[in-house]
Scaffold this motif. Structure first.
Motif, short mmCIF file in Angstrom:
data_model
loop_
_atom_site.label_atom_id
_atom_site.label_comp_id
_atom_site.label_asym_id
_atom_site.label_seq_id
_atom_site.Cartn_x
_atom_site.Cartn_y
_atom_site.Cartn_z
N ALA A 112 6.04 2.12 -2.07
CA ALA A 112 6.10 1.11 -1.01
C ALA A 112 5.28 -0.11 -1.39
O ALA A 112 5.74 -1.26 -1.23
CB ALA A 112 5.59 1.69 0.31
N GLU A 113 4.10 0.11 -1.91
CA GLU A 113 3.23 -1.00 -2.31
C GLU A 113 3.85 -1.79 -3.45
O GLU A 113 3.83 -3.02 -3.46
CB GLU A 113 1.84 -0.48 -2.71
N ARG A 114 4.43 -1.11 -4.43
CA ARG A 114 5.07 -1.80 -5.56
C ARG A 114 6.20 -2.70 -5.07
O ARG A 114 6.28 -3.87 -5.43
CB ARG A 114 5.62 -0.79 -6.57
N ARG A 115 7.06 -2.16 -4.25
CA ARG A 115 8.20 -2.94 -3.75
C ARG A 115 7.73 -4.13 -2.93
O ARG A 115 8.24 -5.25 -3.06
CB ARG A 115 9.13 -2.05 -2.93
N ARG A 140 0.21 -16.60 4.40
CA ARG A 140 0.44 -15.89 5.66
C ARG A 140 1.27 -14.63 5.42
O ARG A 140 0.98 -13.56 5.94
CB ARG A 140 1.13 -16.79 6.67
N TYR A 141 2.31 -14.77 4.60
CA TYR A 141 3.15 -13.62 4.29
C TYR A 141 2.34 -12.55 3.55
O TYR A 141 2.47 -11.36 3.84
CB TYR A 141 4.36 -14.04 3.46
N ALA A 142 1.50 -12.97 2.63
CA ALA A 142 0.66 -12.01 1.89
C ALA A 142 -0.24 -11.23 2.84
O ALA A 142 -0.48 -10.04 2.64
CB ALA A 142 -0.17 -12.75 0.84
N ALA A 143 -0.73 -11.88 3.88
CA ALA A 143 -1.63 -11.21 4.83
C ALA A 143 -0.88 -10.26 5.76
O ALA A 143 -1.47 -9.29 6.24
CB ALA A 143 -2.37 -12.26 5.66
N GLU A 144 0.41 -10.51 5.98
CA GLU A 144 1.16 -9.73 6.96
C GLU A 144 2.19 -8.78 6.36
O GLU A 144 2.82 -8.02 7.10
CB GLU A 144 1.89 -10.69 7.92
N ARG A 145 2.34 -8.77 5.07
CA ARG A 145 3.38 -7.96 4.44
C ARG A 145 3.12 -6.47 4.61
O ARG A 145 2.00 -6.04 4.89
CB ARG A 145 3.50 -8.30 2.96
N VAL A 146 4.16 -5.67 4.41
CA VAL A 146 4.03 -4.22 4.40
C VAL A 146 3.12 -3.86 3.24
O VAL A 146 3.27 -4.40 2.14
CB VAL A 146 5.41 -3.56 4.18
N SER A 147 2.18 -2.98 3.47
CA SER A 147 1.26 -2.62 2.39
C SER A 147 0.91 -1.15 2.45
O SER A 147 0.61 -0.61 3.51
CB SER A 147 -0.01 -3.45 2.48
N GLY A 148 0.93 -0.52 1.29
CA GLY A 148 0.51 0.87 1.19
C GLY A 148 -0.90 1.02 0.67
O GLY A 148 -1.36 2.14 0.44
N ARG A 149 -1.62 -0.11 0.51
CA ARG A 149 -2.96 -0.07 -0.11
C ARG A 149 -3.91 0.85 0.64
O ARG A 149 -4.58 1.69 0.02
CB ARG A 149 -3.55 -1.47 -0.19
N ASP A 150 -4.03 0.70 1.94
CA ASP A 150 -4.99 1.51 2.70
C ASP A 150 -4.68 3.00 2.57
O ASP A 150 -5.58 3.82 2.39
CB ASP A 150 -5.01 1.11 4.17
N LEU A 151 -3.41 3.33 2.68
CA LEU A 151 -3.01 4.73 2.56
C LEU A 151 -3.27 5.25 1.15
O LEU A 151 -3.74 6.38 0.97
CB LEU A 151 -1.54 4.90 2.95
N LEU A 152 -3.01 4.42 0.14
CA LEU A 152 -3.27 4.83 -1.25
C LEU A 152 -4.73 5.19 -1.46
O LEU A 152 -5.06 6.23 -2.01
CB LEU A 152 -2.88 3.70 -2.21
#
Length: 176
Positions: A117-120, A139-151
């Motif tokens: 998910a994070e890669r995509r 703004r998009y970078a701040a709001e995008r889907v991110s798997g970082r926290d879960l990783l």
């Protein structure tokens, strides 16, 4: 009442109920949304896949992990066929799959899905950033889907050197 615009309203209501802490009501709204979209578009349509991926979140929160997995298994191929590989809705479905696997205790599978998910999402950000003014890209970078926290959370929980390395590499790449 079985019109696609009604389904969209039900989808919004389901999201509101989920955010308000009423996952059972959200599950019902998403179920009705899915039913209407299936009648209107058929099973393979991207809007049906979106309804499935929304519904799985409510199923996960109510503890129906098998139901959530089933919805995602049906949604992911249709999302990938209906959108591009890097579309945020596809990344969001991978992230939700990771959350389902985490809830079921399958931490390694959850990690792999969150990494995907994070890669995509990261690659979509890089693609979109080239076409957006800087303010919108930030703004998009701040709001995008991110798997970082879960990783990071999963890497700490499993305490695997390989997972920690892969998780932090992904976090670093997302900031580059």
């Amino acid at each position: 009442p079985e019109h696609p615009t009604v389904a969209t309203s039900l989808e919004f209501l389901g999201s509101l109920h989920l955010e308000a802490g009423d996952p059972a009501r959200a599950r019902d709204e998403f179920r009705d949304c899915l039913y209407i979209r299936q009648l209107a578009f058929g099973d393979e349509h991207p809007d049906v896949a979106l309804a499935r991926s929304e519904r799985d979140g409510a199923l996960r929160v109510t503890g129906d992990l098998d139901g959530a997995r089933k919805q995602l298994q049906l949604a992911l191929p249709a999302l990938e066929a209906g959108f591009t590989e890097l579309h945020p809705n596809v990344a969001r479905a991978y992230l939700e799959s990771a959350r389902v696997e985490e809830a079921g205790g399958a931490y390694t599978d959850a990690f792999d899905l969150a990494l995907e998910a994070e890669r995509r999402s990261r690659e979509h950000l890089h693609l979109a950033s080239g076409a957006l003014p800087e303010r919108l890209a930030l703004r998009y970078a701040a709001e995008r889907v991110s798997g970082r926290d879960l990783l990071v959370s999963l890497a700490e929980r499993v305490n695997s050197d390989d997972m920690v390395r892969a998780g932090w590499n992904s976090v670093i790449r997302s900031r580059a």
